[in-house]
Design a protein around this motif. Sequence first.
Motif, PDB file in Angstrom:
ATOM      1  N   MET A 124      -1.436  -7.978  16.860  1.00  0.00           N
ATOM      2  CA  MET A 124      -0.791  -7.451  15.667  1.00  0.00           C
ATOM      3  C   MET A 124       0.163  -8.474  15.060  1.00  0.00           C
ATOM      4  SD  MET A 124      -2.098  -4.361  15.762  1.00  0.00           S
ATOM      5  CE  MET A 124      -1.138  -3.565  14.472  1.00  0.00           C
ATOM      6  N   ALA A 125       0.250  -8.455  13.740  1.00  0.00           N
ATOM      7  CA  ALA A 125       1.194  -9.295  13.010  1.00  0.00           C
ATOM      8  C   ALA A 125       2.363  -8.432  12.539  1.00  0.00           C
ATOM      9  CB  ALA A 125       0.510  -9.943  11.813  1.00  0.00           C
ATOM     10  N   ALA A 126       3.572  -8.972  12.663  1.00  0.00           N
ATOM     11  CA  ALA A 126       4.778  -8.323  12.143  1.00  0.00           C
ATOM     12  C   ALA A 126       5.474  -9.322  11.230  1.00  0.00           C
ATOM     13  CB  ALA A 126       5.702  -7.904  13.286  1.00  0.00           C
ATOM     14  N   LEU A 127       5.553  -8.986   9.957  1.00  0.00           N
ATOM     15  CA  LEU A 127       6.053  -9.906   8.935  1.00  0.00           C
ATOM     16  C   LEU A 127       7.264  -9.296   8.251  1.00  0.00           C
ATOM     17  CD1 LEU A 127       5.572 -12.453   7.111  1.00  0.00           C
ATOM     18  CD2 LEU A 127       4.115 -10.986   5.711  1.00  0.00           C
ATOM     19  N   LEU A 128       8.387  -9.994   8.301  1.00  0.00           N
ATOM     20  CA  LEU A 128       9.600  -9.540   7.625  1.00  0.00           C
ATOM     21  C   LEU A 128       9.790 -10.354   6.358  1.00  0.00           C
ATOM     22  CD1 LEU A 128      12.225  -7.861   7.512  1.00  0.00           C
ATOM     23  CD2 LEU A 128      13.325  -9.689   8.841  1.00  0.00           C
ATOM     24  N   TYR A 129       9.841  -9.677   5.226  1.00  0.00           N
ATOM     25  CA  TYR A 129      10.106 -10.355   3.959  1.00  0.00           C
ATOM     26  C   TYR A 129      11.605 -10.525   3.755  1.00  0.00           C
ATOM     27  CZ  TYR A 129       5.285  -9.880   2.369  1.00  0.00           C
ATOM     28  OH  TYR A 129       3.927 -10.002   2.238  1.00  0.00           O
ATOM     29  N   LEU A 130      12.017 -11.763   3.545  1.00  0.00           N
ATOM     30  CA  LEU A 130      13.390 -12.063   3.154  1.00  0.00           C
ATOM     31  C   LEU A 130      13.376 -12.672   1.751  1.00  0.00           C
ATOM     32  CD1 LEU A 130      14.780 -13.415   6.545  1.00  0.00           C
ATOM     33  CD2 LEU A 130      15.229 -11.189   5.479  1.00  0.00           C
ATOM     34  N   CYS A 131      12.474 -12.160   0.928  1.00  0.00           N
ATOM     35  CA  CYS A 131      12.344 -12.526  -0.476  1.00  0.00           C
ATOM     36  C   CYS A 131      11.925 -11.263  -1.219  1.00  0.00           C
ATOM     37  CB  CYS A 131      11.319 -13.647  -0.669  1.00  0.00           C
ATOM     38  SG  CYS A 131       9.671 -13.231  -0.048  1.00  0.00           S
ATOM     39  N   ASP A 132      11.998 -11.287  -2.538  1.00  0.00           N
ATOM     40  CA  ASP A 132      11.730 -10.058  -3.291  1.00  0.00           C
ATOM     41  C   ASP A 132      10.301 -10.015  -3.834  1.00  0.00           C
ATOM     42  OD1 ASP A 132      11.639 -11.576  -5.682  1.00  0.00           O
ATOM     43  OD2 ASP A 132      13.786 -11.298  -6.032  1.00  0.00           O
ATOM     44  N   HIS A 183     -16.841 -13.699  -3.560  1.00  0.00           N
ATOM     45  CA  HIS A 183     -17.114 -13.592  -2.127  1.00  0.00           C
ATOM     46  C   HIS A 183     -16.235 -12.571  -1.408  1.00  0.00           C
ATOM     47  CE1 HIS A 183     -19.748 -16.982  -2.525  1.00  0.00           C
ATOM     48  NE2 HIS A 183     -18.775 -17.801  -2.863  1.00  0.00           N
ATOM     49  N   PHE A 184     -15.065 -12.272  -1.951  1.00  0.00           N
ATOM     50  CA  PHE A 184     -14.123 -11.374  -1.283  1.00  0.00           C
ATOM     51  C   PHE A 184     -13.681 -10.266  -2.236  1.00  0.00           C
ATOM     52  CE2 PHE A 184     -13.723 -15.264   1.175  1.00  0.00           C
ATOM     53  CZ  PHE A 184     -13.619 -14.797   2.477  1.00  0.00           C
ATOM     54  N   GLU A 185     -13.795  -9.023  -1.751  1.00  0.00           N
ATOM     55  CA  GLU A 185     -13.328  -7.859  -2.507  1.00  0.00           C
ATOM     56  C   GLU A 185     -11.874  -7.566  -2.144  1.00  0.00           C
ATOM     57  OE1 GLU A 185     -14.103  -3.013  -2.763  1.00  0.00           O
ATOM     58  OE2 GLU A 185     -15.387  -4.300  -1.521  1.00  0.00           O
ATOM     59  N   PHE A 186     -11.028  -7.456  -3.147  1.00  0.00           N
ATOM     60  CA  PHE A 186      -9.617  -7.120  -2.941  1.00  0.00           C
ATOM     61  C   PHE A 186      -9.504  -5.636  -2.614  1.00  0.00           C
ATOM     62  CE2 PHE A 186      -5.574  -5.642  -4.906  1.00  0.00           C
ATOM     63  CZ  PHE A 186      -4.684  -6.363  -4.116  1.00  0.00           C
ATOM     64  N   LEU A 187      -8.861  -5.313  -1.486  1.00  0.00           N
ATOM     65  CA  LEU A 187      -8.727  -3.927  -1.045  1.00  0.00           C
ATOM     66  C   LEU A 187      -7.348  -3.340  -1.320  1.00  0.00           C
ATOM     67  CD1 LEU A 187     -10.513  -4.236   2.415  1.00  0.00           C
ATOM     68  CD2 LEU A 187     -11.491  -3.421   0.259  1.00  0.00           C
ATOM     69  N   GLY A 188      -6.344  -4.190  -1.381  1.00  0.00           N
ATOM     70  CA  GLY A 188      -4.985  -3.702  -1.605  1.00  0.00           C
ATOM     71  C   GLY A 188      -3.973  -4.716  -1.113  1.00  0.00           C
ATOM     72  N   MET A 189      -2.712  -4.467  -1.455  1.00  0.00           N
ATOM     73  CA  MET A 189      -1.651  -5.408  -1.114  1.00  0.00           C
ATOM     74  C   MET A 189      -0.425  -4.668  -0.620  1.00  0.00           C
ATOM     75  SD  MET A 189       0.129  -8.427  -3.450  1.00  0.00           S
ATOM     76  CE  MET A 189       1.086  -7.332  -4.488  1.00  0.00           C
ATOM     77  N   LEU A 190       0.242  -5.273   0.377  1.00  0.00           N
ATOM     78  CA  LEU A 190       1.576  -4.851   0.768  1.00  0.00           C
ATOM     79  C   LEU A 190       2.553  -5.737  -0.010  1.00  0.00           C
ATOM     80  CD1 LEU A 190       1.101  -4.505   4.630  1.00  0.00           C
ATOM     81  CD2 LEU A 190       1.482  -2.644   2.996  1.00  0.00           C
ATOM     82  N   PRO A 191       3.219  -5.212  -1.033  1.00  0.00           N
ATOM     83  CA  PRO A 191       4.081  -6.059  -1.861  1.00  0.00           C
ATOM     84  C   PRO A 191       5.294  -6.556  -1.082  1.00  0.00           C
ATOM     85  CG  PRO A 191       3.559  -3.977  -2.967  1.00  0.00           C
ATOM     86  CD  PRO A 191       3.165  -3.829  -1.533  1.00  0.00           C
ATOM     87  N   ALA A 192       5.704  -7.776  -1.412  1.00  0.00           N
ATOM     88  CA  ALA A 192       6.948  -8.293  -0.857  1.00  0.00           C
ATOM     89  C   ALA A 192       8.119  -7.466  -1.373  1.00  0.00           C
ATOM     90  CB  ALA A 192       7.121  -9.752  -1.247  1.00  0.00           C
TER      91      ALA A 192
END
Length: 233
Positions: A124-132, A183-192
């Motif tokens: 699993m990846a855990a990513l903390l955004y410290l930007c907006d 080649h790649f279908e966009f499924l969705g995004m977790l916004p910063a």
Amino acid sequence: MSFAIRMPPDVQSLSIGGHQVLLIDDFLEDPGALVQAACDSVFEPCPGAAEGKGYPGIRAAAPAAYSQELAALLDPLIKINYGIDESLPLRKTPCMFSLTTLAPEQLGPLQRLPHFDSSAPRYMAALLYLCDGRHGGTGFYRHKATGLQRIAADDKDRFAAAIRDELDRRPPPRRYFDAGDEHFEFLGMLPAKFNRLVVYAGALLHTACVNPQLSISDDPRQGRLTVNTFVDF
């Protein structure tokens, strides 16, 4: 400095492409302390960046105190939400500050495509955004030729062969990947969002959606600052 996690965490469970991702806003009580720690750190180029592979920027070790706080939370959080056996021990990589610094024209072919971190089933990846939110987010994709969204161990060779074939026929344009292509279908995004933690399976095809006009910077207070951590069970 204190890197305490705000309790209780407000955990949101979302579905992108049928796969569960987690999101926690207002994650740290004092996120500014972690930004200051990044400003005080010595960053170095990410391994492989010079060869056009891996993370397109620079990294530095995040404070051990933050790493300890995060590990204590991720162990029960991931096990509960993803149905992982409670007896399995958590193994964690070092927490790393990351800043995107490569201009689009400097990216290697593989850095211009979605990728996966590991095919291990509980990685699993855990990513903390410290930007907006101006700095994009994390996008998720389905590879059209293979139909794959999540790359299991048995899928790696088939996926790699398909990618090699597509790169040989036409290398992708020199840009940060975002909305999808032939080649790649966009499924969705977790916004910063500043002080937002996101957790997702490392086997999912994903990429950093980057705003090159704003995000290419080695200044932790101005650039696309994140803290990247990987765990496995």
